[in-house]
Write a protein that holds these residues in place. Structure first.
Motif, short mmCIF file in Angstrom:
data_model
loop_
_atom_site.label_atom_id
_atom_site.label_comp_id
_atom_site.label_asym_id
_atom_site.label_seq_id
_atom_site.Cartn_x
_atom_site.Cartn_y
_atom_site.Cartn_z
N LEU A 1 -11.89 -26.77 11.98
CA LEU A 1 -11.68 -27.85 11.00
C LEU A 1 -12.93 -28.69 10.90
O LEU A 1 -13.66 -28.88 11.89
N THR B 1 -2.81 -27.12 10.09
CA THR B 1 -3.99 -27.99 10.18
C THR B 1 -3.70 -29.17 11.09
O THR B 1 -4.55 -29.58 11.91
N VAL C 1 -2.00 -32.09 4.17
CA VAL C 1 -2.54 -30.85 4.74
C VAL C 1 -1.37 -30.00 5.21
O VAL C 1 -0.21 -30.41 5.13
N ARG D 1 -9.18 -37.61 10.00
CA ARG D 1 -8.17 -38.17 9.08
C ARG D 1 -6.76 -37.83 9.55
O ARG D 1 -5.87 -38.69 9.51
N VAL D 2 -6.54 -36.59 10.00
CA VAL D 2 -5.21 -36.21 10.47
C VAL D 2 -4.82 -37.05 11.68
O VAL D 2 -3.69 -37.53 11.79
N ALA E 1 -5.68 -30.05 14.46
CA ALA E 1 -6.35 -31.34 14.57
C ALA E 1 -5.92 -32.10 15.81
O ALA E 1 -6.75 -32.68 16.53
N THR F 1 -11.76 -33.93 8.39
CA THR F 1 -10.34 -33.58 8.30
C THR F 1 -9.63 -33.87 9.61
O THR F 1 -8.53 -34.44 9.65
N ARG F 2 -10.26 -33.47 10.71
CA ARG F 2 -9.66 -33.69 12.03
C ARG F 2 -9.43 -35.19 12.28
O ARG F 2 -8.38 -35.61 12.75
#
Length: 333
Positions: free
Chosen positions: A32, A21, A17, A39-40, A25, A36-37
């Protein structure tokens, strides 16, 4: 020797990303998707983000985050100026450098990479993005002023704003005031809310109406008071809780032909020595920034050197009122 922790760029590459991002996150900001948040954050944790690696930097940071995102000269305000000087001295005494961060860096990725062992946050408001970033990193934080959204175990140093507010209002009432206005309500930090709530309770207990005049730092002429001072039932006293407020009240009073002392009693929360000069002689409330700074640095160093294992708790520093002519009845000045 272990190397430094991962950067935002490291996490971005691993999570595929952008660095923006990653910043959103980890800081809890931005629009977001929850996937995604999550996973980051999982990638960041796997890389050891927020886990100290290597020796102490022997450096602390300090920031005023009340109005983060807006560039303003907090060092030009007497309270912050005195606190910064005292905090620097306290940090140096313990062998630490102290870095002062500008107020305009609220959503900056800087907070995810700043190389310090811990942070002092002054007047942290609700939803503070700086605090979110620091918590995500696991950095020790100590607050000057109770945070608006405290976590269990948070450490802070503050005054008893309820007791101080009641002391000021009782003093004005004993000087003959019957309709006391509060000049407040600008920030979202705990201080403003605590003082305003204490004022409301004090008024309710005595069956007198509240009159909260909104503070605006750009309102040098005190235009916010025009309606109140022109009213038939005008206030006969004002407690202003921000440093520039006293000058704003005096400017408005002069425009309406009100004498202070005489027609209008006044107390201002400020560390500015100008209020003590004979020409003004304004009663002030001091929050004792030097004592707050020394206590806050001491708490932060304890957190840093203990590995953030146990919170040193919260401390209360007493405020003080310096009574001058502006809040005294005519027969006493």
């Amino acid at each position: 020797m272990p190397g430094p922790g991962p950067t935002l760029a490291d996490i971005a590459r691993a999570a595929e990303v952008s660095t923006a991002t990653v910043s959103h996150a980890l800081g809890g900001t931005g629009r977001l998707g929850e996937g995604t948040r999550r996973r980051v954050r999982e990638v960041a944790a796997a890389l050891g983000y927020g886990t100290r690696r290597g020796p102490l930097t022997r450096s602390l940071g300090i920031a005023v985050t009340t109005y983060a995102g807006s560039p303003w000269d907090f060092a030009g305000v007497a309270y912050f100026s005195r606190l910064l000087t005292a905090a620097t001295s306290a940090a140096h005494t313990r062998g630490y450098a102290l870095t002062t961060l500008p107020a305009a860096r609220g959503g900056d990725p800087l907070w995810h990479t700043l190389a310090v062992d811990g942070m002092l946050l002054l007047d942290s408001p609700a939803g503070d993005p700086v605090l979110r970033a620091l918590r995500a990193r696991g950095l020790p934080v100590v607050f000057d002023g109770r945070p608006a959204d405290p976590w269990p175990g948070d450490a802070w140093v503050d005054n008893d704003h309820v007791a101080t507010t009641r002391e000021v209002l009782d003093h004005l009432a004993s000087s003959g005031a019957r309709r006391i206005a509060l000049h407040a309500g600008y920030g979202r930090e705990f201080y403003t809310g605590a003082v305003t709530a204490a004022y409301a309770r004090w008024c309710a207990e005595r069956g007198v109406p509240e009159l909260v005049v909104p503070f605006d730092p750009e309102d040098a002429p005190g235009l916010a008071f025009d309606g109140a001072f022109a009213a038939r039932e005008r206030p006969d006293a004002v407690y202003t809780v921000y440093d520039p407020g006293g000058r704003q009240v005096l400017a408005a009073a002069a425009r309406h032909g009100l004498r202070t002392p005489g027609d209008l009693l006044l107390v201002c929360a400020s560390e500015d020595p100008v209020y003590g000069e004979k020409e003004l002689s304004v009663t002030t409330v001091t929050l004792n920034p030097e004592r707050i700074a020394a206590c806050a640095v001491s708490l932060l160093v304890k957190l840093v050197e203990s590995g953030h294992a146990e919170s040193p708790g919260q401390l209360t520093v007493p405020a003080g009122m310096r009574v001058r002519a502006s809040s005294l009845p005519p027969d006493m000045y």
